[in-house]
Write an enzyme that holds these catalytic residues in place. Structure first.
Site, mmCIF file in Angstrom:
data_model
loop_
_atom_site.group_PDB
_atom_site.id
_atom_site.type_symbol
_atom_site.label_atom_id
_atom_site.label_comp_id
_atom_site.label_asym_id
_atom_site.label_seq_id
_atom_site.Cartn_x
_atom_site.Cartn_y
_atom_site.Cartn_z
ATOM 1 N N LYS A 283 -9.413 -7.351 -1.054
ATOM 2 C CA LYS A 283 -8.365 -7.734 -2.466
ATOM 3 C C LYS A 283 -8.262 -9.359 -2.040
ATOM 4 C CE LYS A 283 -7.886 -3.420 -4.604
ATOM 5 N NZ LYS A 283 -6.864 -2.599 -4.267
ATOM 6 N N LYS B 45 0.593 -1.509 0.159
ATOM 7 C CA LYS B 45 -0.183 0.125 -0.219
ATOM 8 C C LYS B 45 0.786 1.525 -0.070
ATOM 9 C CE LYS B 45 -1.934 -1.468 3.982
ATOM 10 N NZ LYS B 45 -3.220 -1.152 3.668
HETATM 11 C C1 LIG Z 1 -6.416 -1.196 -4.214
HETATM 12 C C2 LIG Z 1 -4.962 -0.183 -4.337
HETATM 13 C C3 LIG Z 1 -4.945 0.106 -3.068
HETATM 14 C C4 LIG Z 1 -4.645 0.324 -1.535
HETATM 15 O O1 LIG Z 1 -4.734 -0.495 -1.011
HETATM 16 P P1 LIG Z 1 -4.918 0.161 1.157
HETATM 17 O O2 LIG Z 1 -4.386 -1.162 0.768
HETATM 18 O O3 LIG Z 1 -6.747 0.072 0.772
HETATM 19 O O4 LIG Z 1 -4.477 1.097 1.455
HETATM 20 C C5 LIG Z 1 -3.214 1.462 -3.624
HETATM 21 N N1 LIG Z 1 -2.713 0.848 -4.321
HETATM 22 C C6 LIG Z 1 -2.807 -0.239 -5.467
HETATM 23 C C7 LIG Z 1 -2.294 -0.341 -6.168
HETATM 24 C C8 LIG Z 1 -4.144 -1.126 -5.367
HETATM 25 O O5 LIG Z 1 -4.601 -1.550 -6.124
#
Ligand SMILES: *Cc1c(COP(=O)(O)O)cnc(C)c1O
Length: 828
Positions: A675, A563
């Site tokens: 996810k 993240k």
């Molecule tokens: C889903 C996603 C995020 C968000 O991730 P978090 O864990 O909710 O902060 C950030 N960047 C990408 C590329 C993502 O696919």
């Protein structure tokens, strides 16, 4: 949600030219390669071949796209306009093939032309027009709206440069520009005849119209042209294609022609540069505002383009301007487009001659606002002098909105001037600021948070005054992610296994995976589950070797933290865990320990020194741990460079353990957490954001919980938190911190990580030390359970089976019913 049925589309969906047999597809790919890309089959690079395939797919979308638009027009439905400064779409090809059910014929056609579809898909450079969760949410919502048949247009900016690409050199992040348009973009269609003009600066002047009414006109100092580029967004097997309209800024020739003729060549060129700069580059800050003029210019640019576009479409359909709010529902994705409240007022009052009250009725029944953050530093506000110089007319309008609003506040809360000052759209302190969240709340008929806890905290804290005035405006819509991209496209192996057992209905009704619950008790299914998971991990293992040169063991536990890098997300807490394990092994080199591979990924904002230092720390620890013979493959640490959607699609499916370890009360929702769990990873996490709801959904016994609650975080800080006392009393924590400060991971340099350590020891605002022991103990439970692979698989299957709620289809149904009041459409 109510469904409207539709008569047969006006446009024929399939003709000879866009047939979908393998033969027709081959013919079409070769034609596009020759006539559009301009090369031959023998000479085409894979990149060129990708373009030809993309054009071939786009050709098969166009008829649906026109049919969709025709249906919306014919049914005279309310259209959702999703305004977002960011759309983090990810590559389109694989997703479009899935949604159009073209994957197999295209795969075969491509193969018969001597290429491999997987290789061709890898050629697509992703449009990185977003920073992280917020932009990705917009992308998932577009997918779900098209799938459910919600009439929708996504409006944003076609940045020439998206989020920077990240390299790691000597352990440090290095930013490179992302010229994603280098090879062109086959998905978009430019529509110059639908361009609009957007003004900046200048002055306002009063005049009297023919009916004797006093009017105001804005005379901007400069005008730029906004040109829309349209990308079709196809729903999953819905036959619907909605529109993503991204605007590019260009100079208006006529305007600069004047200066040119008057001999001011410099001025003419400077104007051109000004115009072209507006859509040049995405600001790379996540969760932190950049108070730059260009940023406000960008926000106003796309918001004005969008509103002018809607009004044009509205009037073109033969409607009156005063029914605008009945036909358009505008969702503000955070405050970035909230200037739209003032812009719609300006367009209605100044340009279309409505009186203020009527214009306000329309405006305040059109907008809804999604708040995305609890961090005070992320609440947008603009210095009033800057605002006045860029948008003088809008400041006047905001002052008028504010005056009327504050008199309402005074009526409600008699004599409470402290409250009036807190709620004012203008912050009167210091140089004075325009508070965009206040403008968004005042101008919207609904305000939503993005997870249950987040919405409660908004009501209790950040937006409390607004909640007390208008409780009926506030509503929660927990975020979701699309199971098409995040399960079907990214994890074909697990998807196939699921589909074999429960059919493919889960693709647009994720609740159907509930049927897998019973299989958690089926030993044969669990064995199959593990085989599939192993294959997926081998795929990532190969990628890791290629990308970093590090070889990892696919049989080890993949413990993943990917993240944006941010202190509140606490990547450094993960480092403390790794070092705790490391010193256990150093003390007892023969300690039995299930091997773990720690995978990190994420970008730091270029100006965020602490986040960049955390990346350096991870890489420094990796360098030592990965080469220490005492560790003997039991611990491996990998930082995967350039985390983006494409990399996410490789990483989420391969995870065994999902790290969601933000300080409670700081992460609005998170979507990465969803996810992972959808793909069968178990979560170790705090009671923060949507983690809470995920834990409730998958079962508390299938979730590794640790750490303080949001309430406890607040009271700990209020009671005079002393991190140093925790450090002094915990020998394991002390060992870890001392080893970093001794220079053990920085070639004896004792200063390198000093800023990080000083902050932890002296203030630790994100409470790493307070949560440290709880985290370590919880990780030990993870290790214990992982030893029992049967139990782990049971829990993983139950996680995947119970994530139905976190499909973005559910989120979009809630927005449709509770906020937008739109009906879904089915083409027939
Ligand atoms: C889903 C996603 C995020 C968000 O991730 P978090 O864990 O909710 O902060 C950030 N960047 C990408 C590329 C993502 O696919």
């Amino acid at each position: 949600m109510e469904k409207l049925a539709f008569p047969a589309p006006i446009v024929q969906i399939e003709d000879d030219r866009t047939a979908t047999s393998v033969e027709a597809l081959k013919r079409a790919i070769l034609d596009n390669l020759y006539y559009i890309v301009g090369t031959t089959q023998a000479n085409a690079s894979n990149q060129e071949f990708f373009a030809a395939v993309a054009y071939t797919v786009r050709d098969r979308i166009l008829a649906r796209w026109f049919a969709t638009l025709a249906c919306y027009k014919q049914q005279d439905v309310r259209v959702v306009c999703y305004l977002s400064a960011e759309f983090l779409m990810g590559p389109h090809l694989a997703n479009n093939l899935l949604n159009l059910d073209l994957e197999e014929p295209i795969r075969q056609a491509v193969a018969e032309l001597g290429r491999d579809l997987g290789v061709i898909e890898e050629q697509e450079s992703e449009p990185g027009l977003g920073n992280g969760g917020l932009g990705r949410l917009a992308a998932c919502y577009l997918d779900s709206m098209a799938t459910l048949g919600v009439p929708a247009i996504g409006y944003g900016i076609r940045y020439e440069f998206g989020i920077f690409s990240q390299q790691i050199r000597d352990g440090w992040q290095v930013e490179l520009t992302d010229y994603w348009l280098r090879y062109g973009n086959p998905w978009e269609i430019r529509h110059p005849h639908e361009a609009v003009e957007v003004g900046y600066g200048g002055r306002t002047e009063g005049w009297t119209d023919s009916t004797g009414r006093y009017r105001v006109r804005w005379v901007p100092a400069s005008v730029v042209r906004g040109v829309p580029y349209n990308t079709p967004i196809v729903g999953y097997r819905s036959g619907i294609a909605n529109d993503l309209r991204l605007w590019r800024s260009e100079s208006t020739e006529s305007f600069y022609f004047d200066r040119f003729n008057s001999g001011d060549y410099q001025g003419a060129v400077a104007g051109k540069t000004f115009a072209e700069n507006i859509s040049k580059v995405l600001y790379p800050n996540d969760e932190e505002i950049q108070g730059k003029e260009l940023r406000l210019q960008q926000q106003y640019f796309f918001t004005s383009c969008a509103l002018q576009d809607m009004i044009r479409l509205h009037l073109r359909a033969g409607r009156q301007i005063d029914t605008f709010h009945e036909k358009w529902a505008i969702q503000l994705n955070d405050t970035h487009p909230s200037i739209g409240v003032a812009e719609l007022m300006r367009l209605l009052v100044d340009e279309h001659g409505l009186d203020w009250e009527k214009a306000w009725e329309i405006t305040s029944n059109t907008f809804s606002y999604t708040n995305h953050t609890l961090l005070p530093e992320a609440l947008e506000r603009w210095p009033r002098p800057m605002f006045a110089s860029i948008l003088p007319r809008h400041l006047e309008i905001i002052n008028e909105i504010n005056a009327r609003f504050l008199s309402e506040v005074r009526k409600h809360f008699d004599g409470d001037e402290a409250r009036v000052s807190r709620m004012s759209i203008i912050d009167e302190h210091g140089e004075k600021f325009v508070r965009m969240a206040n403008l968004a709340c005042v101008g919207s008929y609904r305000v939503n948070g993005v997870a249950a806890l987040h919405t409660e905290l908004l009501k209790k804290e950040v937006l409390r005054d607004f909640y007390e005035l208008w409780p009926e405006k506030f509503i929660n819509v927990t975020n979701g992610v699309t199971p098409r991209r995040w399960l079907a496209v990214s994890n074909p192996e697990q998807s196939a296994l699921m589909t074999r057992r429960v059919g493919n209905g889960w693709l647009n009704n994720l609740d159907e995976l509930k049927q897998l619950e019973g299989l958690a008790e089926d030993a044969a299914f669990r064995a199959e589950w593990r085989r599939v998971q192993h294959d997926v991990k081998v795929r990532l293992t190969n990628y890791i070797l290629e990308a970093t040169g590090i070889s990892v063991d696919p049989s080890s536990m993949f413990d993943v933290l990917v993240k944006r890098i941010h202190e509140y997300k606490r990547q450094h807490l993960k480092v403390l865990h790794i070092l705790t394990l490391y010193f256990r092994l150093k003390r007892k080199p023969n300690l039995e320990m299930a091997p773990r591979t720690f995978l990190f990924g994420g970008k730091a904002a270029p100006g965020y020194a602490m986040a960049k230092l955390i990346i350096k720390l991870i890489n420094s620890v990796a360098e030592v741990v990965n080469t220490d013979p005492d560790v003997k493959h039991r611990l491996k640490v990998v930082f995967l460079p350039d985390y983006d959607v494409s990399l996410g699609q490789k990483v989420y499916p391969a995870a065994d353990l999902s790290e969601q370890i933000s300080t409670a009360g700081k992460e609005a929702s998170g979507t990465g957490n969803m996810k992972f769990a959808m793909n069968g990873a178990l979560t170790i996490g705090t009671l923060d954001g949507a983690n809470i709801e995920i834990r409730d959904a998958v079962g508390h016994e299938n979730f590794f919980l640790f750490g303080l609650t949001a309430d406890q975080v607040q009271s700990t800080l209020a009671q005079g938190y002393r991190p140093r006392a925790i450090y002094e009393s915990n020998p394991f924590l002390r060992e870890v911190i001392d080893s970093i400060s001794s220079g053990q991971f920085s070639h004896r340099d004792q200063n390198l990580f000093r800023p990080l350590l000083d902050q932890l020891l002296n203030s630790d605002p994100y409470l790493l030390f307070a949560d440290y022991q709880s985290y370590i103990d919880c990780q030990d439970r993870v290790t214990e359970i992982y030893r029992d692979q049967e139990q782990w698989s049971r829990m993983a299957i139950l996680n995947a089976a119970r994530m139905g709620k976190f499909s973005s289809d559910r989120s979009i149904r809630e927005y449709s019913e509770n906020i937008w009041r739109v009906a879904a459409i089915t083409l027939c």
